[in-house]
Design an enzyme around this catalytic site. Structure first.
Site, short mmCIF file in Angstrom:
data_model
loop_
_atom_site.label_atom_id
_atom_site.label_comp_id
_atom_site.label_asym_id
_atom_site.label_seq_id
_atom_site.Cartn_x
_atom_site.Cartn_y
_atom_site.Cartn_z
CG ASP A 166 -5.63 4.81 5.51
OD1 ASP A 166 -5.76 4.35 4.36
OD2 ASP A 166 -4.52 5.00 6.04
CG HIS A 190 -1.50 3.83 5.03
ND1 HIS A 190 -2.82 3.49 5.04
CD2 HIS A 190 -0.87 2.87 4.30
CE1 HIS A 190 -2.99 2.37 4.35
NE2 HIS A 190 -1.82 1.98 3.90
CB SER A 248 -0.95 0.02 1.20
OG SER A 248 -0.22 0.12 2.40
#
Length: 187
Positions: free
Chosen positions: A131, A95, A55
């Site tokens: 997210d 992230h 990701s």
């Protein structure tokens, strides 16, 4: 081959085997102390993590080893790469911070004007959407969810960890082999 080693272990006696077991235990204890020491120095429950998914490509690839810090006085900014953990999930997520919102203290407080709380929204570089769905009912991340900010990385070193998680027999074989080597070592 192993018969000779077992015979040599019997010749060495109980004291020597006990000494080898204690030596092995001290190596394990030293590793745990180093891990906890790193956690204290970096203010992070997990100062080193492995990237488990794609990701964050192209910034980080699966198997990259990340080094984290979590300074309590530092505010996170848009673009910072963070590792966070949502309550109820076992695996932390790596992230990038997409946006931040600083909530300011009320005027009655001594620290008036300083950010009281910081809310963050994150997104994987290789993901199409943010997210929010991963947060499980939380609209934004708070600082208590953050494990740390990425400060450095080693590419592909974490594949050893991934291999041991994907193939538990490999993990047990390696641990058993190390334990056996510790017992039969004659130093």
């Amino acid at each position: 081959m192993f018969n000779e080693e077992l015979k040599s272990l019997k010749r060495l006696g109980f004291r020597h085997v006990l000494l080898q077991v204690l030596n092995f235990a001290s190596v394990i204890a030293s590793g745990l102390m180093i891990w906890k020491g790193l956690g204290l120095i970096t203010n992070s429950e997990s100062p080193i993590v492995v990237v488990l998914s794609g990701s964050m490509e192209p910034a980080f690839y699966r198997g990259d080893l990340l080094f984290l810090t979590n300074p309590s006085s530092e505010q996170y900014r848009t673009g910072d790469i963070t590792v966070y953990k949502i309550p109820g999930q076992d695996i932390p997520i790596v992230h990038r911070v997409l946006e931040t919102h600083d909530l300011v203290q009320k005027k009655k407080d001594k620290r008036a004007g300083l950010p009281a709380q910081q809310l963050m929204l994150t997104k994987g570089d290789n993901n199409a959407v943010d997210d929010v769905d991963l947060y499980r009912g939380i609209d934004f991340l708070e600082k208590k969810h953050i494990i740390g900010k990425v400060r450095g990385f080693l590419p592909y070193v974490g594949y050893v960890t991934i291999a041991m998680n994907d193939f538990p027999q490999l993990k047990y074989a390696l641990l058993g082999g190390l334990g056996l080597l510790a017992l039969i070592q004659r130093e």
